[in-house]
Design an enzyme around this catalytic site. Structure first.
Site, PDB file in Angstrom:
ATOM      1  N   GLY A 170       0.778  -1.234   0.000  1.00  0.00           N
ATOM      2  CA  GLY A 170       0.000   0.000   0.000  1.00  0.00           C
ATOM      3  C   GLY A 170       0.813   1.290   0.000  1.00  0.00           C
ATOM      4  O   GLY A 170       0.221   2.367   0.002  1.00  0.00           O
ATOM      5  N   ILE A 199      -0.716  -4.633  -8.249  1.00  0.00           N
ATOM      6  CA  ILE A 199      -2.139  -4.850  -8.522  1.00  0.00           C
ATOM      7  C   ILE A 199      -2.766  -3.489  -8.805  1.00  0.00           C
ATOM      8  O   ILE A 199      -3.186  -3.207  -9.907  1.00  0.00           O
ATOM      9  CB  ILE A 199      -2.828  -5.581  -7.359  1.00  0.00           C
ATOM     10  CG1 ILE A 199      -2.234  -6.987  -7.224  1.00  0.00           C
ATOM     11  CG2 ILE A 199      -4.317  -5.689  -7.614  1.00  0.00           C
ATOM     12  CD1 ILE A 199      -2.739  -7.785  -6.058  1.00  0.00           C
ATOM     13  N   THR A 205       7.583  -5.129  -6.603  1.00  0.00           N
ATOM     14  CA  THR A 205       9.017  -5.462  -6.626  1.00  0.00           C
ATOM     15  C   THR A 205       9.359  -6.206  -7.925  1.00  0.00           C
ATOM     16  O   THR A 205      10.379  -5.942  -8.559  1.00  0.00           O
ATOM     17  CB  THR A 205       9.374  -6.318  -5.397  1.00  0.00           C
ATOM     18  OG1 THR A 205       9.198  -5.501  -4.233  1.00  0.00           O
ATOM     19  CG2 THR A 205      10.806  -6.811  -5.454  1.00  0.00           C
ATOM     20  N   ASP A 258     -11.052  -8.674   2.198  1.00  0.00           N
ATOM     21  CA  ASP A 258      -9.734  -9.012   2.719  1.00  0.00           C
ATOM     22  C   ASP A 258      -9.878  -9.547   4.134  1.00  0.00           C
ATOM     23  O   ASP A 258      -9.437  -8.918   5.084  1.00  0.00           O
ATOM     24  CB  ASP A 258      -8.876  -7.735   2.742  1.00  0.00           C
ATOM     25  CG  ASP A 258      -7.659  -7.904   1.865  1.00  0.00           C
ATOM     26  OD1 ASP A 258      -7.237  -9.055   1.656  1.00  0.00           O
ATOM     27  OD2 ASP A 258      -7.130  -6.886   1.407  1.00  0.00           O
ATOM     28  N   SER A 266      -2.617 -16.386   3.615  1.00  0.00           N
ATOM     29  CA  SER A 266      -2.018 -16.134   2.313  1.00  0.00           C
ATOM     30  C   SER A 266      -0.511 -15.874   2.442  1.00  0.00           C
ATOM     31  O   SER A 266       0.308 -16.475   1.758  1.00  0.00           O
ATOM     32  CB  SER A 266      -2.730 -14.925   1.705  1.00  0.00           C
ATOM     33  OG  SER A 266      -2.141 -14.540   0.503  1.00  0.00           O
TER      34      SER A 266
END
Lengths: 506, 506
Positions: A170, A199, A205, A258, A266
């Protein structure tokens, strides 16, 4: 009933979907999104049914091409189609919707069916909704993680212990991974880093590393690189570390759901699958970061640590400031330049600081530095040039040019600089808008597109001073980005907004 | 971005779904099941995106045929495709998942978007899951019902007051509607009855009525018939009384989710849309009925009554025995025969009794009978032949032969009678297995297929006595049905199971 196979030249879903004529389906007693068993000679599989009155005729069953290839089947052959029950995992999803705790086997069952594409989108959506509303106990999360690990690939790195870092995300420009990994590698630690693509941000990265070298490697190639040089920075999507998680994310994203337990599962499933033993997790907190609230960040951190213990991973969390970008550049090349500069002992102060804090904590966790001295060692790795040298080793092993210079990196040939209209202090930097503008410029696909900041948060600026420059490959993209710039992504605080003259009514 | 339109000859979903190449989607920043705005000249709409690498090329967007027809668009034209946000209703679904109460406008929004096909399957699945896990307050259910009524058609019957009856379902052969409606009609009451088809049972009221006459009528045809003769028995699917409900049912069915609030809303929205003012709801309770537990049935009944008051409907509920079929025949023709017999003053006692109880209660609610005397009047309507005469009026108005005789009804030409292997008392009748066997015989599509019972629950039978006969149009269907008969659908209780001889060890 016997139906003639018709091949459909489409591959729209992950799960085996077949098209049936409404009348045949009614006769068989199967409804839309119900299931049928399809028998083709000695092969058999269960498929979800969608209905049509047009694409297949009565007496036909439409099979998507990949199913035909998979079962080596041609048009015109007959398939025996019978009504099938939903898999047991659908009952377990219902059980979770009912607020019950799922047993280990039940979770295994859901995850296996997810991986094997036996669950339809609406069933996976119900599962995500169930977890979102009912939550999962720690026991359930552990079982979920182990199921995810067991149904995916695992990295087998011989060099131990294995270190890792992860950021919840974020924050634009937050490329600490590309600084931390070579610092650790330079000190002889093992860190097989898998990263993601952007996204909704301007660059992940993976997108940034890709400016310098390849990032897509198979499991055995990653193992070879890491066993040779101790580290790597590759795309996680190239190795299926938790394939079930990827499938659930595809449903979570469009719903914007989420659930905390799925977030934990995850991340930890992927860490466990890569064999990580000592992990630092960066949890940025900020208005536009994934985590908005420091109290929630602390609770999340405690859950990471507790679950980590059960999974035999030592985890420490850093709750970080997420209200501004890290570094000067936003966009793949511009971020790669920041990284190269920092590794050369120069570059943005905040990227260096944050990376050295993370690397330092990992040094301390690995017993490579006494408590409170890790950051110092991390800084030494940079200042001695060892980290840069290690970074060039990584680039080399991943098929890039190890001698790459900053001037070699592609920068958008069109640019536009925005200047301050007033004198004041940089008050805020809207990270969400920064991402939007950088994406409008073409990031992450146009590697040279993005934003370069001339100023930092808190800095005093004069009227007419350069605030930031937009870079793009096409002029229209600069124009698009400037349209978004209606509200500024960075705010200059003016001490006095306005002076109202005239008499005050007291 | 500008993309060339490619027409896809498929109509698999209800909502506007377009196919994009993965690379284009990535460039635009849209993920699978995300949304794009599509501009075709001066027309514009929002579509959900599915991804492909094959069916459409880069630079193309695949539109399903019905969209092309709707927007009068051809292959090769350009569409301007831009990233679009999900509709607001997705946020309201999330709000419900979060356990919050939805405001009237928010529910309206979800229902409107459902009717307009703006929500994808996974979003509707999340909504159903949210309602299932979080429940709805009475206020929310009222708002949901009103939204459903406002987005669908409503019947405008001039004759008032309007009576209605409804059964929650789950009992084979429970054709009380076809007896109650003519009884009420014969007494001059207004009852515009819409019914459903079988989902998992052997026949719905619609399937059974269809043996005698047409059942598909438009709104204005139903209004004409009812204003003329006071009643009808038609298929609810022919008139969109609550189109939103039908769309939600398509998602609820494959998930097997029956949230109480959606069950209430579903039934009451349809009653409200048909203008019902006095309604009896039959809630069968039984192991294989929809409602398994009498306490839950009572709670449900109270909710029906409370909600009914707010909707200005007088509702009374009958909690009934649901552990055995009603009538002798199971399957469309066999059930129609039972109905004709009962209306002729003959036929199965249980079907007559239950129908007269329901009709009687409605007589009392309408002030047509003093309390406790309604059933008597209902019986008089049958015994005087007035109900049968009214039923023939209905058949006539719905395009059937009003002089139809029992011998005219089609009965499967193959049959097989199962006899009792022992002497004893009929102990149980497994309603679920009865449905399965009747469906295996071909019901409800083969009108003459099904089961005829020679015995009743509780009756004493001798060894070798006929228990039931299977009817089918094809011999193979009888064979199929007999395979299911491995466990018997009706159980004969033997007083003594076995006698063990030899010495007892005391």
């Amino acid at each position: 009933m016997l139906l003639k196979i018709k091949t459909l030249d489409i591959e729209a879903t992950d799960y085996p979907l077949v098209l049936m004529h409404k009348d045949d389906a009614k006769f068989l007693g199967v409804r839309r999104l119900g299931r049928v068993n399809i028998k083709l000679g000695d092969k058999e599989f269960v498929a979800v049914v969608d209905l049509t009155e047009k694409l297949v005729n009565k007496g036909e069953v439409g099979l998507y091409e990949y199913l035909c290839n998979k079962f080596d089947t041609k048009c015109g052959l007959n398939a025996e189609v019978t009504l099938a029950s939903p898999p047991d995992s659908v009952h377990f999803i219902k059980k979770k919707l009912d607020g019950n705790t799922l047993a280990k086997d039940e979770i295994n069952n859901i995850i296996e069916d997810t991986v094997e594409n036996r669950l339809s989108d609406i069933e996976l959506s119900a599962f995500v909704s169930a977890v979102y509303t009912r939550g999962l106990s720690n026991e359930e999360v552990i079982n979920l993680i182990n199921s995810m690990v067991n149904t995916g690939q695992t990295l087998n790195i011989k060099r131990k212990p294995i270190f890792d870092k992860h950021c919840i995300g974020g924050v634009p420009g937050n490329r600490t991974t590309m600084v931390v990994v070579p610092i650790l590698g330079a000190a002889g630690l093992t860190i097989p880093k898998t990263s993601s693509r952007a996204i909704s941000s301007a660059a992940g990265t993976t997108d940034t590393m890709e400016v310098l070298c390849d990032v897509s490697f198979h499991k055995n190639e990653i193992e070879r690189i890491v066993d040779k040089i101790g580290c790597c920075i590759v795309w996680g999507g190239g190795v299926d570390l938790a394939i079930a998680d990827d499938k659930l994310i595809k449903i979570r994203n469009p719903l914007g759901l989420d659930p905390e337990s799925l977030l934990l599962a995850s991340i930890l499933a992927k860490k466990k699958a890569s064999g990580s033993e000592k992990v630092v997790i960066d949890i940025p907190v900020g208005k536009n970061a994934k985590i908005k609230d420091a109290n929630f960040a602390r609770k999340l951190a405690r859950n990471f640590i507790t679950l980590g213990e059960r999974l035999e991973m030592e985890i420490k969390c850093m709750i970080t400031y997420g209200e501004k970008p890290i570094g000067k550049g936003i966009g793949p090349s511009l971020e790669a330049i920041d990284v190269l500069k920092v590794l050369s002992g120069d570059g943005p102060y905040d990227l260096r600081e944050k990376s050295c804090e993370i690397a330092g904590l990992l040094f301390e966790m690995g017993g490579k530095a006494p408590r409170g001295r890790g950051k110092e060692i991390a800084e030494q790795m940079i200042d001695s040039g060892k980290a840069l040298s290690k970074f060039r080793d990584i680039i080399n092993e991943q098929g890039g040019n190890p001698k790459v210079k900053i001037e070699d990196l592609p920068i958008g040939s069109y640019n536009h600089t925005v200047k301050s209209e007033i004198e004041g202090r940089i008050d805020f930097m809207d990270t969400r808008m920064i991402n939007m503008i950088a994406r409008a410029c073409g990031a992450p696909d146009d590697k040279g597109a993005g934003i370069f900041f001339h100023v930092e948060k808190g800095e005093r600026v004069k009227k007419g001073q350069d605030l930031f420059t937009l870079y793009a490959d096409k002029e229209t993209k600069i124009t698009n980005a400037l349209e978004i710039l209606d509200g500024s992504p960075i705010g200059v605080e003016k001490v006095i907004y306005d002076i109202v003259e005239g008499e005050l009514s007291l």
